[in-house]
Structures are given as structure tokens and as C-alpha cells.
Design an enzyme around this catalytic site. Sequence first.
Site, PDB file in Angstrom:
ATOM      1  N   LYS A 253      42.036 -10.356 -67.724  1.00  0.00           N
ATOM      2  CA  LYS A 253      42.899  -9.227 -68.098  1.00  0.00           C
ATOM      3  C   LYS A 253      44.201  -9.817 -68.625  1.00  0.00           C
ATOM      4  O   LYS A 253      45.052 -10.255 -67.868  1.00  0.00           O
ATOM      5  CB  LYS A 253      43.165  -8.323 -66.899  1.00  0.00           C
ATOM      6  CG  LYS A 253      43.968  -7.092 -67.292  1.00  0.00           C
ATOM      7  CD  LYS A 253      44.136  -6.156 -66.109  1.00  0.00           C
ATOM      8  CE  LYS A 253      44.672  -4.799 -66.530  1.00  0.00           C
ATOM      9  NZ  LYS A 253      45.891  -4.846 -67.307  1.00  0.00           N
ATOM     10  N   ARG A 258      47.803  -4.185 -76.270  1.00  0.00           N
ATOM     11  CA  ARG A 258      46.449  -3.857 -76.689  1.00  0.00           C
ATOM     12  C   ARG A 258      46.474  -3.537 -78.184  1.00  0.00           C
ATOM     13  O   ARG A 258      47.339  -2.793 -78.641  1.00  0.00           O
ATOM     14  CB  ARG A 258      45.960  -2.641 -75.939  1.00  0.00           C
ATOM     15  CG  ARG A 258      44.547  -2.260 -76.362  1.00  0.00           C
ATOM     16  CD  ARG A 258      43.927  -1.466 -75.315  1.00  0.00           C
ATOM     17  NE  ARG A 258      42.555  -1.153 -75.557  1.00  0.00           N
ATOM     18  CZ  ARG A 258      41.811  -0.560 -74.653  1.00  0.00           C
ATOM     19  NH1 ARG A 258      42.331  -0.256 -73.491  1.00  0.00           N
ATOM     20  NH2 ARG A 258      40.560  -0.280 -74.889  1.00  0.00           N
ATOM     21  N   ARG A 274      48.097   0.802 -78.411  1.00  0.00           N
ATOM     22  CA  ARG A 274      47.420   1.675 -77.454  1.00  0.00           C
ATOM     23  C   ARG A 274      47.837   3.128 -77.657  1.00  0.00           C
ATOM     24  O   ARG A 274      47.064   4.039 -77.433  1.00  0.00           O
ATOM     25  CB  ARG A 274      47.818   1.165 -76.080  1.00  0.00           C
ATOM     26  CG  ARG A 274      47.382   1.981 -74.946  1.00  0.00           C
ATOM     27  CD  ARG A 274      47.826   1.280 -73.679  1.00  0.00           C
ATOM     28  NE  ARG A 274      47.516   2.119 -72.548  1.00  0.00           N
ATOM     29  CZ  ARG A 274      47.232   1.648 -71.344  1.00  0.00           C
ATOM     30  NH1 ARG A 274      47.224   0.362 -71.132  1.00  0.00           N
ATOM     31  NH2 ARG A 274      46.968   2.448 -70.363  1.00  0.00           N
ATOM     32  N   GLU A 304      43.466  -7.929 -77.009  1.00  0.00           N
ATOM     33  CA  GLU A 304      44.826  -7.968 -76.480  1.00  0.00           C
ATOM     34  C   GLU A 304      45.571  -9.071 -77.212  1.00  0.00           C
ATOM     35  O   GLU A 304      45.058 -10.173 -77.390  1.00  0.00           O
ATOM     36  CB  GLU A 304      44.763  -8.240 -74.965  1.00  0.00           C
ATOM     37  CG  GLU A 304      46.053  -8.055 -74.239  1.00  0.00           C
ATOM     38  CD  GLU A 304      46.309  -6.621 -73.736  1.00  0.00           C
ATOM     39  OE1 GLU A 304      45.535  -5.698 -74.059  1.00  0.00           O
ATOM     40  OE2 GLU A 304      47.319  -6.437 -73.035  1.00  0.00           O
ATOM     41  N   ARG A 422      39.264   7.243 -68.844  1.00  0.00           N
ATOM     42  CA  ARG A 422      39.441   6.276 -67.763  1.00  0.00           C
ATOM     43  C   ARG A 422      38.269   6.492 -66.825  1.00  0.00           C
ATOM     44  O   ARG A 422      38.071   7.597 -66.325  1.00  0.00           O
ATOM     45  CB  ARG A 422      40.761   6.549 -67.041  1.00  0.00           C
ATOM     46  CG  ARG A 422      41.216   5.429 -66.142  1.00  0.00           C
ATOM     47  CD  ARG A 422      42.514   5.791 -65.439  1.00  0.00           C
ATOM     48  NE  ARG A 422      43.716   5.705 -66.267  1.00  0.00           N
ATOM     49  CZ  ARG A 422      44.291   4.568 -66.645  1.00  0.00           C
ATOM     50  NH1 ARG A 422      43.776   3.404 -66.288  1.00  0.00           N
ATOM     51  NH2 ARG A 422      45.383   4.567 -67.380  1.00  0.00           N
TER      52      ARG A 422
HETATM   53  P1  AMP Z   1      46.417  -1.080 -67.456  1.00  0.00           P
HETATM   54  O1  AMP Z   1      47.387  -1.144 -68.596  1.00  0.00           O
HETATM   55  O2  AMP Z   1      46.894  -1.739 -66.218  1.00  0.00           O
HETATM   56  O3  AMP Z   1      45.842   0.300 -67.270  1.00  0.00           O
HETATM   57  O4  AMP Z   1      45.154  -1.960 -67.892  1.00  0.00           O
HETATM   58  C1  AMP Z   1      44.395  -1.672 -69.001  1.00  0.00           C
HETATM   59  C2  AMP Z   1      44.845  -2.549 -70.148  1.00  0.00           C
HETATM   60  O5  AMP Z   1      44.488  -3.901 -69.928  1.00  0.00           O
HETATM   61  C3  AMP Z   1      44.165  -2.253 -71.446  1.00  0.00           C
HETATM   62  O6  AMP Z   1      44.730  -1.149 -72.099  1.00  0.00           O
HETATM   63  C4  AMP Z   1      44.364  -3.526 -72.238  1.00  0.00           C
HETATM   64  O7  AMP Z   1      45.606  -3.464 -72.917  1.00  0.00           O
HETATM   65  C5  AMP Z   1      44.501  -4.587 -71.168  1.00  0.00           C
HETATM   66  N1  AMP Z   1      43.447  -5.613 -71.198  1.00  0.00           N
HETATM   67  C6  AMP Z   1      43.678  -6.936 -71.112  1.00  0.00           C
HETATM   68  N2  AMP Z   1      42.550  -7.637 -71.140  1.00  0.00           N
HETATM   69  C7  AMP Z   1      41.531  -6.749 -71.262  1.00  0.00           C
HETATM   70  C8  AMP Z   1      40.115  -6.865 -71.349  1.00  0.00           C
HETATM   71  N3  AMP Z   1      39.504  -8.047 -71.300  1.00  0.00           N
HETATM   72  N4  AMP Z   1      39.402  -5.721 -71.478  1.00  0.00           N
HETATM   73  C9  AMP Z   1      40.009  -4.507 -71.508  1.00  0.00           C
HETATM   74  N5  AMP Z   1      41.355  -4.339 -71.431  1.00  0.00           N
HETATM   75  C10 AMP Z   1      42.111  -5.440 -71.300  1.00  0.00           C
END
Ligand code: AMP
Length: 593
Positions: A253, A258, A274, A304, A422
Site C-alpha cells: 500500500k 492515486r 482520486r 499510486e 468500498r
Molecule cells: P485509504 O486512502 O486509506 O482509504 O486507502 C486506499 C488508497 O490506497 C487508494 O485510494 C490508493 O490511493 C492507495 N493505494 C496504495 N497502494 C495501493 C494498491 N496496491 N492497491 C490499491 N490502492 C492502493
Amino acid sequence: MKYREFAEACERISQVTKRLEIRSFLSEFLRKLDPEDIPPALYMLQGQLRPEYEGVELGVGDALVLKALATAAHMDEGRLKEEVRATGDMGESAFKVLSGRQVLEEGRPLELSETYDTLRKIGSTTGEGSQEGKTGAIAILLTRTSPVEAKHLVRFLLGKLRLGVKEMTLLDALAEIYGEGDFKLARGTIENAFNMDPDLGEIGTLLREGGLKGLEAVTVALGKPVRPMLAERERSLQEVLDRMGGKMALEYKYDGLRVQVHVDRDGNVKIFSRRLEDLSSQFPDVVAALKGAFRTLPVIVEGECVPVDPETGELRPFQEISRRRGRKYDLERIATEIPVEVFLFDLLLEGTESLLPKPYPERRERLEKLTRTSSAVDFATREIVSELPEAERFFQKALTDGCEGVVAKSLAPDSRYKAGGRGFLWIKYKREYTQELSDTIDAVIVGAYRGRGKRAQWYGAFLMALYDPDRECFSTLCKVGTGFDEETLASLTQRLTNAALTARPPSVESGFAPDVWVDPEIVLELRGAELSLSPVHTAATGLIREGYGLALRFPRFTGRLRDDKGAEEATTVGEAVRMYTSQVRHVEEPPKP
Ligand code: AMP
């Protein structure tokens, strides 16, 4: 429809506060629209001329609108300014100053579509004399408006329409019109379509033409950003694994931006954030890197975009990339100062085929087949795991490599790409960490890497180690390439060149192979985000957990060369273990629910 009816609707909406009331009023209003007025009305109710992702702006400021209003009202600009100061709202002032006017000078009332077309023209007027042209066009519009029309037109021009009509309210209103009694079902169908095609004007037109069935035609399309799929969260890796049915893909991650990348048949690249903003002009280096990256065109891919250390190629903290957002100038300089790399993880369109309904394993496999990787474009690191220890090891490796955790992805046959959704097909597992280690660490140089680009004449990064007094050896903690000025690099290079060895000295324990090895002598003071368990670095191996050492995340040189310290006086592995255990939160602690 006459523009007057639109302005009156704005007036009414601005007086209502209850969402349900706004919704039913809006649905009544939308029902009355002629087909060609649907897109303009849907955009303009939100204070826009086009869907937000197109970034269309009017390019008019307060002074320009004031001048146009003064002309239309045959009023002295200074007096009008006073008037506006008194009301604090130029829209309200327009209403007031035009209320005295007896008749509309042109006589013929404005059509909504005509007003919209003029506004679009105003928006696209650029270059020499454009300001005068815009002022003139606005003044003409204002001579034809009634006071209430003028009020909302002025507010619209200034980007201050502020009716509080959000996209979601408009989707509600559309569902009320086309729901045929089943509001919930209609709302879901409309939102699904809108997640794939975020152009409300188009959605409105399709609905008018074919009702809910008309939306079946909506599919992912080049140039239109798809609302990104999002991840759910779980409290532990075990729960993630259970939820995924005992087998899953784990991906790093990355902590960056994004990006959804659209590349057309001719290799023209568009990058969307995003939130569906067009970032292409802000990241010309990324555009260039992605231009030739695909064997099939057109494509839509996702990944990303992460800042990387130009010297070590290692990831840097997210904050650095945020310094690149919203810039208009100095783009090239900042691109070399803060280079970024894109880690791709999904494929949404290949040629004319939408991959949204395809399961994740197929999307990822096809993504890998069609992409040519380079120093700026790669795939998100991933592994298929079915055992908890494998998952934990991968997670720790992700942290050591500068990521904030992992995203687990379902391998099931129904693991489609859910635009805007989600759900548990993707589960993120990250951990909170302290922003900054409270103390510095004195580490010893045991190896060096040749510099790149501007630093090509020096060593640009160093392999750093801690002293282990019990075993009388030095074990590695991190690579560092950040925080050095040219003078320091030049002097370190000189000292290290004299001491360079071709083989690893016996006192050094390392899983890395730098360009040159050196005897541990030079001590540098480092700072970093935190200490984390590492499957690759050897400092304190096995002292906290079997098979893991410690690593310093996001290390940087503080500028202090500790020539007053000998290598054995550097921070010891024992001290590092104590620092690790006294960090505010721990790796083992599950993230907050
Ligand atoms: P969050 O922002 O904490 O909801 O986490 C989701 C975000 O993680 C996504 O919108 C992406 O920007 C990011 N992300 C980073 N690496 C990945 C990955 N390998 N697959 C999907 N999302 C990822």
C-alpha cells in the site's frame, strides 16, 4: 426554458434548507426541462459549466463582473463598488441596482440554453483583448436580465452560486423522477452509472431518452475518470486472511497520490486524481513516462504515484509529493527535485474492452502483459499468500520499503472492479506510526552507492549500520541518500574513495551489495520516521522477532558528521531495540477501528 425560470428556481432553492424539500422541488423542476436544457441545468445548478473533471473555468474576476454590471446598470463604477461593499454580495447588489430599471432594454427574454452558450463562450475566450470581450458579453447579458436573473447570474459568474445542490442531491432528484415507484433501486442504478460516467449532464440525457434502461449503455470511457474502487479495513492480518477465504493477493500500500491514467490511441496521456481532478499539467514527467509505457492502446490503468529518492530509488514520505500539487510554474525543476514513480495496480480498459466486470487476477495479469516498465513506471509489489506468517512477513517488508501497509485483494471469480465502491474485495491493513523518531541515531557507513544525475561525480547514498557489541559486528539499518549538501557529498566521496574495498569487510553483516564497501569508520547522525521490523536489514536480527531485523524508515542525514565518535561508539543494536519498544505505537498493535 427561459433563463428566468432557472433563476427563480435558484432563488427558491436558496431559501429552502431541508434536503427532502430541495429534492422534491428539484425533481419537479427537472421534469419541466426541455431535453436540450437538461445538461446545462444539471451543471449550472452546481455552479459549473461542465463536469468538474474537465476543469472548465469562466476566468472572470470580481473587477470584471463589477465593470460589466456598472455598464449594464448605467452606473458609476465607484458608486457600484460602494453598494457592493454595503451588501457584501454582488449578486444582491445587482438585484438592487437593476430593480430600478423599468423595462428590459432588449425586450427578448433570455433562454437558458442561450445563457449557457454565452457563458461557455466567455469561458473559452483567451488572449489579447479577452478581458474586454468578456466584460462586453457579460454586460449584454445583464442588460437583458430581470433583477432576480441578474442576481443569480452574477453569483454564478463569481463562482458564488452556492445553492448547496450537491451531486448526490441531483442523483436523488433524478431517482425520484425515473424510479417508477422504486426510489431505492433507481437511486442505486443511477449512482452505479454515475460512478462509471461522472458526467451528470450525460446521465440526465440518457435517463430522459431511455429511463433507467437507458443507463445500461453507460460504460467506462476514455477521457472520463471512473470513480475509484476503495478498500474496507480489518483489524488484523488474520482477519483479513479469514475474510478472503484463506488465500489472497497482498500488494504494497503505497503512500502517494492515486492516479487513474487514460492513454488514447495516439499516446496522449491524461492523469486523474482520486477526486477526478485532471492532474496532467502538474505532472509532465509522469505524463512523459506513461506515454510509451503500453503495448496496447487505448488503455485506462490505475496506480499510486509516489515520491522516490533519486539516489537510492527508495520511497520517500507522501508529504514530498504534496509539494508538487497545485503548481503552475517551475514544474520541470520540481520534477527533478522530487522525482516520482508510478506503481500500477489495475487495468480498467484495454482497447475497446471494459475490464470492470473481469476478476482481479485477470485484470492484473493483463496489466502486466501490456505494460513496459521503466525507472518511472512499475507494478505494485505483490505476493499471493495463504498463511499468516507469509502475510506478516510481506507486511513488514512493505513497511521497511517505505509503504504504509498492504492492500489485500480478493482472488475470487466475482472480484470485479467496483467503481466508487468500498467493499471487502479489497481490504487495507496499515498501521499508525509516529511521525518522527524522537531521538537521532548515530549510524556507521559500511558501503556507498554511486550518485546519479547531478550527483554523478560523487557517492550519492550510503549503506548505514549499527554496532552490535555482543557479536562485535556492524549490521545494516538503512540506506540513506537524503539530507546531504554537495560539499558533504564531495568530502565524503574523497574520504571513502581512499578507503573503498571490493569485498564486504568481515565485520559487516549485510543482505545488500553496495557499489563499494568500506571499513566502518565514519559516523553520521540520522533522523527518521520510526524503527520498524525488517526482513532484509540485519540490525538486531532476531532480538525482537525471529527472522527480522530493524530498519529506519525514511532516514535522512541531519547534517551532523559525528567525527567525534568512533565506529564502536555509534548507536548499538541494544539501544535501537529499546528505541523500538518505546515508540508510541507498535507494529503488533492493530490499527484503530
Ligand atoms: P485509504 O486512502 O486509506 O482509504 O486507502 C486506499 C488508497 O490506497 C487508494 O485510494 C490508493 O490511493 C492507495 N493505494 C496504495 N497502494 C495501493 C494498491 N496496491 N492497491 C490499491 N490502492 C492502493
